[in-house]
Motif scaffolding. Structure first.
Motif, mmCIF file in Angstrom:
data_model
loop_
_atom_site.group_PDB
_atom_site.id
_atom_site.type_symbol
_atom_site.label_atom_id
_atom_site.label_comp_id
_atom_site.label_asym_id
_atom_site.label_seq_id
_atom_site.Cartn_x
_atom_site.Cartn_y
_atom_site.Cartn_z
ATOM 1 N N ALA A 659 -0.204 27.537 -17.763
ATOM 2 C CA ALA A 659 0.162 26.270 -18.405
ATOM 3 C C ALA A 659 -0.288 26.239 -19.860
ATOM 4 O O ALA A 659 0.460 25.803 -20.744
ATOM 5 C CB ALA A 659 -0.446 25.102 -17.634
ATOM 6 N N LEU A 660 -1.510 26.705 -20.119
ATOM 7 C CA LEU A 660 -1.999 26.720 -21.502
ATOM 8 C C LEU A 660 -1.163 27.654 -22.372
ATOM 9 O O LEU A 660 -0.838 27.335 -23.518
ATOM 10 C CB LEU A 660 -3.472 27.151 -21.524
ATOM 11 C CG LEU A 660 -4.481 26.134 -20.976
ATOM 12 C CD1 LEU A 660 -5.873 26.744 -20.924
ATOM 13 C CD2 LEU A 660 -4.497 24.869 -21.822
ATOM 14 N N ALA A 661 -0.814 28.823 -21.815
ATOM 15 C CA ALA A 661 0.007 29.762 -22.571
ATOM 16 C C ALA A 661 1.387 29.169 -22.843
ATOM 17 O O ALA A 661 1.938 29.332 -23.936
ATOM 18 C CB ALA A 661 0.136 31.080 -21.809
ATOM 19 N N PHE A 662 1.965 28.457 -21.875
ATOM 20 C CA PHE A 662 3.268 27.823 -22.071
ATOM 21 C C PHE A 662 3.188 26.740 -23.141
ATOM 22 O O PHE A 662 4.068 26.642 -24.011
ATOM 23 C CB PHE A 662 3.751 27.227 -20.746
ATOM 24 C CG PHE A 662 5.078 26.504 -20.857
ATOM 25 C CD1 PHE A 662 6.262 27.218 -20.914
ATOM 26 C CD2 PHE A 662 5.131 25.120 -20.902
ATOM 27 C CE1 PHE A 662 7.480 26.562 -21.027
ATOM 28 C CE2 PHE A 662 6.342 24.454 -20.998
ATOM 29 C CZ PHE A 662 7.521 25.182 -21.061
ATOM 30 N N ASN A 663 2.146 25.962 -23.080
ATOM 31 C CA ASN A 663 1.975 24.893 -24.075
ATOM 32 C C ASN A 663 1.849 25.473 -25.486
ATOM 33 O O ASN A 663 2.459 24.981 -26.446
ATOM 34 C CB ASN A 663 0.738 24.074 -23.730
ATOM 35 C CG ASN A 663 0.755 22.702 -24.381
ATOM 36 O OD1 ASN A 663 1.697 21.932 -24.210
ATOM 37 N ND2 ASN A 663 -0.274 22.393 -25.138
ATOM 38 N N ASP A 664 1.054 26.543 -25.629
ATOM 39 C CA ASP A 664 0.901 27.200 -26.928
ATOM 40 C C ASP A 664 2.226 27.814 -27.389
ATOM 41 O O ASP A 664 2.570 27.766 -28.577
ATOM 42 C CB ASP A 664 -0.170 28.293 -26.852
ATOM 43 C CG ASP A 664 -1.575 27.722 -26.704
ATOM 44 O OD1 ASP A 664 -1.750 26.513 -26.950
ATOM 45 O OD2 ASP A 664 -2.477 28.485 -26.342
ATOM 46 N N LEU A 665 2.951 28.401 -26.446
ATOM 47 C CA LEU A 665 4.234 29.020 -26.778
ATOM 48 C C LEU A 665 5.222 27.991 -27.311
ATOM 49 O O LEU A 665 5.888 28.215 -28.325
ATOM 50 C CB LEU A 665 4.802 29.713 -25.538
ATOM 51 C CG LEU A 665 6.179 30.362 -25.699
ATOM 52 C CD1 LEU A 665 6.097 31.542 -26.659
ATOM 53 C CD2 LEU A 665 6.713 30.809 -24.341
ATOM 54 N N ILE A 666 5.332 26.846 -26.642
ATOM 55 C CA ILE A 666 6.254 25.799 -27.084
ATOM 56 C C ILE A 666 5.859 25.282 -28.461
ATOM 57 O O ILE A 666 6.705 25.061 -29.334
ATOM 58 C CB ILE A 666 6.283 24.645 -26.058
ATOM 59 C CG1 ILE A 666 6.865 25.136 -24.732
ATOM 60 C CG2 ILE A 666 7.086 23.474 -26.584
ATOM 61 C CD1 ILE A 666 8.243 25.732 -24.841
ATOM 62 N N ALA A 667 4.562 25.100 -28.686
ATOM 63 C CA ALA A 667 4.097 24.624 -29.991
ATOM 64 C C ALA A 667 4.469 25.611 -31.089
ATOM 65 O O ALA A 667 4.819 25.209 -32.207
ATOM 66 C CB ALA A 667 2.587 24.408 -29.957
ATOM 67 N N ALA A 668 4.408 26.920 -30.789
ATOM 68 C CA ALA A 668 4.749 27.929 -31.796
ATOM 69 C C ALA A 668 6.252 28.022 -32.023
ATOM 70 O O ALA A 668 6.709 28.222 -33.152
ATOM 71 C CB ALA A 668 4.211 29.297 -31.353
ATOM 72 N N LEU A 669 7.036 27.850 -30.965
ATOM 73 C CA LEU A 669 8.485 28.000 -31.079
ATOM 74 C C LEU A 669 9.157 26.814 -31.750
ATOM 75 O O LEU A 669 10.211 26.957 -32.372
ATOM 76 C CB LEU A 669 9.108 28.184 -29.686
ATOM 77 C CG LEU A 669 8.829 29.504 -28.958
ATOM 78 C CD1 LEU A 669 9.427 29.452 -27.567
ATOM 79 C CD2 LEU A 669 9.400 30.685 -29.734
ATOM 80 N N ARG A 670 8.560 25.649 -31.633
ATOM 81 C CA ARG A 670 9.218 24.446 -32.162
ATOM 82 C C ARG A 670 9.406 24.565 -33.664
ATOM 83 O O ARG A 670 8.467 24.864 -34.399
ATOM 84 C CB ARG A 670 8.434 23.191 -31.807
ATOM 85 C CG ARG A 670 8.489 22.885 -30.319
ATOM 86 C CD ARG A 670 7.795 21.603 -29.985
ATOM 87 N NE ARG A 670 8.542 20.451 -30.451
ATOM 88 C CZ ARG A 670 8.278 19.204 -30.059
ATOM 89 N NH1 ARG A 670 7.306 18.980 -29.218
ATOM 90 N NH2 ARG A 670 8.984 18.210 -30.520
ATOM 91 N N ASP A 671 10.617 24.315 -34.091
ATOM 92 C CA ASP A 671 11.013 24.529 -35.466
ATOM 93 C C ASP A 671 10.708 23.327 -36.331
ATOM 94 O O ASP A 671 11.552 22.844 -37.069
ATOM 95 C CB ASP A 671 12.513 24.822 -35.492
ATOM 96 C CG ASP A 671 12.847 25.929 -36.471
ATOM 97 O OD1 ASP A 671 11.916 26.443 -37.096
ATOM 98 O OD2 ASP A 671 14.027 26.260 -36.599
ATOM 99 N N ARG A 672 9.489 22.819 -36.239
ATOM 100 C CA ARG A 672 9.149 21.571 -36.925
ATOM 101 C C ARG A 672 9.264 21.690 -38.438
ATOM 102 O O ARG A 672 9.466 20.703 -39.120
ATOM 103 C CB ARG A 672 7.707 21.162 -36.586
ATOM 104 C CG ARG A 672 7.490 20.783 -35.137
ATOM 105 C CD ARG A 672 6.042 20.384 -34.934
ATOM 106 N NE ARG A 672 5.732 20.115 -33.541
ATOM 107 C CZ ARG A 672 5.870 18.941 -32.950
ATOM 108 N NH1 ARG A 672 6.350 17.938 -33.642
ATOM 109 N NH2 ARG A 672 5.560 18.768 -31.693
ATOM 110 N N ASP A 673 9.143 22.874 -38.961
ATOM 111 C CA ASP A 673 9.088 22.995 -40.412
ATOM 112 C C ASP A 673 10.406 23.424 -41.038
ATOM 113 O O ASP A 673 10.481 23.680 -42.213
ATOM 114 C CB ASP A 673 8.016 24.004 -40.810
ATOM 115 C CG ASP A 673 7.427 23.680 -42.159
ATOM 116 O OD1 ASP A 673 7.131 22.495 -42.390
ATOM 117 O OD2 ASP A 673 7.294 24.589 -42.974
#
Length: 885
Positions: A659-673
């Motif tokens: 779950a922690l790895a998935f959460n970190d992965l989503i945070a990195a993939l999100r194209d917020r910038d």
């Protein structure tokens, strides 16, 4: 555009309160900085020049929060690509608003999208606005669509209607101005401007109205760069952002030129009230020349008369530093001259500059306390030296040929030949010779970046004095002969056989064998790619020989990805005992075992993530549900592959780790910038599905190709989402990549790569010591792996030689221009330390000093300029300089 700011005294009270709060959010140095800002901000702007990795952003966020809570408005000017990090820092720092980043004209005008549900507030009503340095880089010309430049004429028309009761002649029949967002923006800006004559927005719109020609404002070509109406369009856009009380400038050393985007923001677009202040953030306020103090301080609004005085004192200090560095042992006069110049230099800069350096860091203090000589030598420089006499005859000839070619070739005739002598040691010239067009195109961005951000030293020219004249035919003939010698060496194995690259590979592998991660920096793409491919090929062959897992089922052999040249070179270098023809079959057999582990994870990946989420945010659960509803086997496989790479190899992870790895992965993939995010705090089912569709595409790009990732390359074309996933994986001690190879222009700023790495390899020499400081600062940060290892070493009694260090390895190709290049860099590095640290006798020259010499060094260190807030914070929070309050 109402101004409700309660004033800087109110801000100071809040900063002092933050500094006194009993919380671990601020360390001792940051608290001292808050107190110093509280004392000075009412008088002038400030430069926050703390060394890389010491938490400048946290201090800036506290100041922004204090201004917002005091009824003021803050603009934060940030480099492109750092928006997602700033948004996170602001939330952690107590600013819970969903801060948006202004990156483009389209994103700017979207704030007035009347069809949006719920509607957004105009920018001028936001208490805090993030603006990209690249925002003003509008490419406008005679064929540009009207919505891109239409705000100025539309705003002019609306203000004329408000002030004179009617629109300008012919306004209603101008079809090109028919844009809903532009009309809504212009009308709301005009409606919001108060009638107070002292209001900055009113003065700006009146000046704009007086200087906007009609109907000349309808000519698109007038909005090109350097044309008459471009500055007034910039001011019109600035009115939509509103008037600010505080402007924070991140990476304020960047884009120093007057025509740069950052300069445009400060001089035209970002409107500031008369009482406004600026905070410039940079670890390197000067890099190459003391004149850069004028540029840096100019960005916080220091008056020209004061700048002239500071410039005079900084030049005097620079001259005194050079003199005392040569004669500190023998000349009391030089030492006295230095002490006097240092006192004036500090006095002139003191009101504007705050700088904490690593000597105040808790871990560095601990290192000094327990090290054998008590020096701040926690950074250890090592040379990876390529000895020419150890090279093959072919490569020795190539080095001599490059030197000779520089003598017989006129630089203007052949740009490739010009670079041969300068960069043969780094591999760049070899790449250019093999494929000039591709090498030049791939490094075009890096070369433009260097021209805009640093001053280079030209290679010593050879005028030909003292040599007999040569005919043009003979000159060209010799040049062709020397070029053939270099090409022969290059074609013998290309960059995979380049001596400097092989030396770097062997050094990196020795660190990796000790479970160290390695960060590599270089300037040129082709050598960096060759280094990456060779590291992966050699590690793959080792894994096959030692029956270790390698996440690849075959050697790729396509037009876009051909791994065989690197594999063949690695095979020769390692004297591999495997049959080259059986490598693919061996890879397929071992990959089936890896596939079985991933298949077990894939079967229940969604269930395991959901079970481990616990109290995680509803948003993460919505994204997980959207991924699960796609019902595609590929989706499960991609997520399982990504989690497997992030989690420790060969160990069955528990649900919480998944779950922690998935959460970190989503945070990195999100194209917020890269796109404007809507307010996503309350995602509904449809919004979550739409978001997941975008995330899955990025996931497929990153994990869709099965390949070994022992080493990964990050260069100019690497997407922002990929950079974030690389940062995520590199910061995990057990996961691939073990080696991150980064091009200077993309890796030196904004990335935190310190959690699992303490080793930096500099493959290509830099001219600018500020760049090298930024590079090393990626791993030399608060909470780094080095700091944790130091704590363990001290606790276990491994003192003196047993203390870990941050290791900096310099690849030096002996007897090429690289060797001189490093000498120049070290001299400039010493100058930088004298300016920013007050160190005139370099640490590397302090071993073996006599007692008398050590005392002289101590006196010079004490006299050196010191702009640390801790210096005054420890004496009752009252700042004095030479007895003056």
């Amino acid at each position: 555009m109402k101004q409700n700011f309660k004033g800087w005294s109110a801000v100071a009270e809040k900063l002092l309160r933050y500094a006194d709060e009993k919380t671990e959010w601020f360390n001792e140095g940051q608290r001292a900085s808050l107190r110093a800002i509280a004392q000075r901000i009412d008088r002038n702007g400030l430069v926050l020049a703390d060394e890389v990795g010491m938490g400048k952003t946290r201090i800036a966020v506290a100041l922004a929060r204090a201004v917002v809570e005091s009824g003021g408005r803050t603009a934060i000017l940030i480099p492109a690509g750092l928006g997602f990090q700033w948004v996170g820092e602001l939330k952690q720092g107590g600013i819970q608003d969903d801060c948006q980043v202004v990156r483009s004209l389209g994103a700017y005008l979207a704030a007035w999208d009347t069809d949006r549900t719920p509607p957004r507030m105009p920018w001028f009503e936001e208490r805090l606005v993030l603006v990209s340095h690249a925002f003003p880089n509008w490419r406008l010309g005679s064929t540009s669509e009207a919505w891109r430049w239409g705000l100025l004429p539309t705003l002019y028309a609306e203000w004329r209607k408000r002030s004179k009761g009617r629109y300008p002649r012919g306004y209603y029949v101008r079809d090109e101005l028919d844009n809903d967002w532009v009309h809504a923006a212009a009308k709301s800006i005009c409606d919001s401007i108060p009638g107070d004559p002292s209001n900055e927005a009113l003065r700006c719109v009146q000046a704009l109205s007086e200087n906007t020609p009609w109907p000349g404002a309808l000519e698109a070509g007038e909005y090109s760069r350097n044309e008459q109406l471009r500055p007034w369009l910039e001011r019109a856009v600035g009115l939509g952002l509103g008037v600010f009380d505080l402007v924070i400038i991140d990476e304020a050393h960047k884009s120093r030129k007057v025509e740069s985007g950052l300069s445009c923001l400060l001089n035209a677009i970002v409107l500031q009230a008369p009482h406004s202040r600026r905070l410039a953030m940079t670890a390197t306020p000067v890099e190459l020349d003391v004149s850069q103090w004028r540029e840096t301080l100019g960005r916080i609004g220091v008056p020209n008369s004061t700048l002239a005085e500071i410039n005079s004192h900084s030049e005097e200090y620079e001259a005194a530093v050079r003199r005392v560095r040569q004669a500190w042992r023998s000349s009391p006069e030089a030492r006295e001259c230095y002490i006097s110049a240092a006192r004036l230099f500090q006095k002139s800069l003191h009101p504007y500059l705050l700088r904490r350096d690593k000597r105040e860091d808790d871990s560095v203090r601990k290192f000094r306390r327990f090290s054998e000589n008590g020096l701040d030598t926690y950074r250890q420089e090592k040379e990876i030296r390529v000895q020419v006499e150890d090279l093959s005859l072919l490569w020795r000839r190539a080095v001599c040929a490059a030197e000779s070619l520089s003598l017989v070739t006129r630089q203007a005739e052949n740009p490739v030949a010009k670079r041969l002598r300068l960069t043969v040691g780094s591999g760049h010239a070899i790449a250019s010779l093999l494929d000039e067009t591709q090498a030049d195109m791939e490094d075009k961005g890096q070369e433009q970046y260097e021209r805009s951000s640093t001053v280079l030293i030209e290679a010593p020219s050879h005028s030909g004095e003292g040599t007999p004249p040569q005919s043009e035919d003979k000159r060209k003939g010799r040049a062709q002969w020397w070029s053939r010698l270099i090409r022969r060496a290059a074609e013998s194995g290309g960059l995979f056989e380049h001596p400097a690259i092989i030396a770097a590979v062997e050094a990196i592998e020795s660190y990796a064998a000790r479970q160290e991660k390695v960060l590599v920096f270089g300037r040129f793409t082709r050598p960096l790619r060759a280094l990456t491919e060779l590291l992966n090929a050699r590690e793959m062959l080792r894994c096959l020989q030692e029956n270790r897992s390698w996440p690849q089922s075959r050697v790729h052999a396509g037009r876009e990805l051909d791994e065989w040249p690197a594999v063949r070179a690695a095979y020769r270098q390692l004297n591999c005992s495997l049959d080259l023809k059986e490598i693919d079959s061996r890879l397929e057999r071992q990959y089936s075992e890896l596939g079985y582990r991933r298949e077990r994870l894939r079967e229940r990946v969604f269930e395991r993530i959901e079970a481990g989420l616990g109290g995680s945010s509803q948003e993460t659960r919505m994204i997980l549900a959207a991924a699960q509803s796609s019902a595609r086997d590929e989706t499960r496989a991609l997520i399982a592959r990504a989690l497997d790479e992030l989690l420790e190899a060969d160990v069955e992870p528990d649900d919480r780790a998944c779950a922690l790895a998935f959460n970190d992965l989503i945070a990195a993939l999100r194209d917020r910038d890269e796109v404007d995010s809507d307010r996503e705090a309350d995602l509904d089912e449809e919004e979550a599905k739409e978001l997941w569709s975008s995330l899955e595409e990025t996931l497929r790009e990153e994990y869709g190709v099965q390949r070994g990732t022992f080493a990964r390359l990050m260069y100019g074309e690497t997407k922002l989402a990929t950079r974030r996933t690389l940062q995520l994986a590199f910061n995990r001690s057990s996961s691939f990549p073990r080696v991150l190879v980064a091009q200077s222009m993309v890796g030196r700023e904004g990335l935190n790569l310190h959690q699992a790495c303490r080793v930096v390899v500099l493959l290509h020499p830099e001219w600018n010591p500020g760049v090298v400081e930024q590079q090393i600062g990626r791993v030399d940060r608060v909470g780094s792996r080095w700091a944790r290892e130091l704590d363990v070493a001290v606790a276990e009694g491994k003192l003196k030689d047993g203390l870990p260090r941050i290791e900096i390895c310099l690849v030096i190709f002996q007897d090429t221009y690289d060797e001189h290049h490093w000498l120049v860099l070290n001299e400039r590095w010493d100058d930088l330390r004298a300016q920013l640290h007050g160190i005139v006798v370099p640490e590397r020259l302090r071993s073996g000093l006599t007692a008398a010499e050590a005392e002289i060094v101590r006196q010079l260190d004490e006299a050196g300029p010191n702009f640390s807030p801790l210096r005054s914070d420890r004496v009752g929070h009252t700042e004095t300089i030479d007895g003056e309050p």
